[in-house]
Design a protein around this motif. Structure first.
Motif, PDB file in Angstrom:
ATOM      1  N   GLU A  34     -46.107 -30.400 -50.067  1.00  0.00           N
ATOM      2  CA  GLU A  34     -45.697 -31.179 -48.896  1.00  0.00           C
ATOM      3  C   GLU A  34     -44.239 -31.624 -49.021  1.00  0.00           C
ATOM      4  N   HIS A 203     -49.488 -38.491 -53.754  1.00  0.00           N
ATOM      5  CA  HIS A 203     -50.659 -37.966 -53.055  1.00  0.00           C
ATOM      6  C   HIS A 203     -51.622 -39.080 -52.637  1.00  0.00           C
ATOM      7  N   THR A 205     -51.160 -41.659 -51.015  1.00  0.00           N
ATOM      8  CA  THR A 205     -50.930 -42.131 -49.638  1.00  0.00           C
ATOM      9  C   THR A 205     -50.618 -40.982 -48.683  1.00  0.00           C
ATOM     10  N   LEU A 206     -50.788 -39.743 -49.128  1.00  0.00           N
ATOM     11  CA  LEU A 206     -50.481 -38.581 -48.296  1.00  0.00           C
ATOM     12  C   LEU A 206     -51.519 -38.422 -47.191  1.00  0.00           C
ATOM     13  N   GLN A 207     -51.060 -38.315 -45.949  1.00  0.00           N
ATOM     14  CA  GLN A 207     -51.937 -38.074 -44.810  1.00  0.00           C
ATOM     15  C   GLN A 207     -51.234 -37.144 -43.825  1.00  0.00           C
ATOM     16  N   PRO A 208     -51.967 -36.150 -43.289  1.00  0.00           N
ATOM     17  CA  PRO A 208     -53.338 -35.748 -43.672  1.00  0.00           C
ATOM     18  C   PRO A 208     -53.306 -34.975 -44.982  1.00  0.00           C
ATOM     19  N   ARG A 209     -54.464 -34.743 -45.543  1.00  0.00           N
ATOM     20  CA  ARG A 209     -54.548 -34.011 -46.795  1.00  0.00           C
ATOM     21  C   ARG A 209     -55.877 -33.269 -46.892  1.00  0.00           C
ATOM     22  N   GLN A 212     -58.629 -34.192 -52.816  1.00  0.00           N
ATOM     23  CA  GLN A 212     -58.809 -35.557 -53.279  1.00  0.00           C
ATOM     24  C   GLN A 212     -57.718 -36.004 -54.247  1.00  0.00           C
TER      25      GLN A 212
END
Length: 213
Positions: A34, A203, A205-209, A212
């Motif tokens: 990302e 990761h 706070t990564l959105q969208p994902r 896990q």
């Protein structure tokens, strides 16, 4: 011809079909892609080499070796291994996969291991079966890389042939780490894979994902 049944059991434990949910974790790779840190075959291979040689791969190999020691105190090792993990998602990944591994091994091989982080669980089970330590470490590292390459295929343009070329390219490093960690203990732990650790933190706070971790 003599065939080592332990090798078949080890292959079963480290197979993508073994129910530890490994396919749901990217080990921070999703955040790295990302961010643009990993964007093609070359950058993916460089990333995996660092993770393997300078980060989690090497550390996991040492935890496996430690758990396979005849005088291993699994409770103390598990506490120490948890303290070494650099991010909440790294802890959750190792914790949940370890618990799933232990649950299945206990049910199928009639053992009674407590929940442990994944590399310790693999090492403890391998020691119970009197498996060869080099085989355990080498196949574990190969499976670790295979899972990350599979994750990359779902996150970036990466065909099957290039993906397998990356896995194959990691083989010499897996073998070198196997030899290098013989006789290693937690006193030998260190990590220089700082960007991988940062990716694990990003990761969270990564959105969208998709994954896990």
């Amino acid at each position: 011809m003599s065939i080592d049944g332990n090798l078949l059991t080890l292959s079963q434990w480290l197979s993508p079909a073994f129910p530890v949910g490994a396919f749901t974790y990217s080990h921070g790779l999703e955040a790295a892609i990302e961010a643009g840190w990993v964007h093609d075959v070359v950058s993916l291979q460089n990333w995996l080499e660092t993770v393997l040689d300078q980060g989690s791969g090497r550390s996991d190999a040492i935890w496996i070796r430690s758990a396979m020691s005849d005088d291993a105190n699994l409770s103390d090792l598990d506490t120490l291994a948890r303290a070494y993990l650099p991010a909440a998602e790294r802890l959750r990944e190792a914790e949940r996969q370890g618990a799933a591994f232990v649950k299945t091994v206990n049910a199928v091989w009639y053992t009674s291991f407590p929940d442990l982080l994944l590399p310790l669980a693999v090492g403890a089970a391998a020691q119970r079966q009197r498996m060869d330590g080099d085989a355990v470490v080498a196949l574990y590292l190969n499976a670790f890389i295979g899972n990350l390459v599979s994750a990359a295929q779902r996150l970036m343009p990466l065909g099957q042939t290039p993906a397998q070329q990356v896995v194959s390219a990691m083989t010499p490093l897996c073998l070198r780490l196997t030899v290098a960690t013989r006789g290693a203990s937690p006193d030998d732990l260190w990590s220089n894979a700082f960007l991988s650790d940062i990716a694990a933190m990003k990761h969270e706070t990564l959105q969208p994902r998709l994954f896990q971790s």
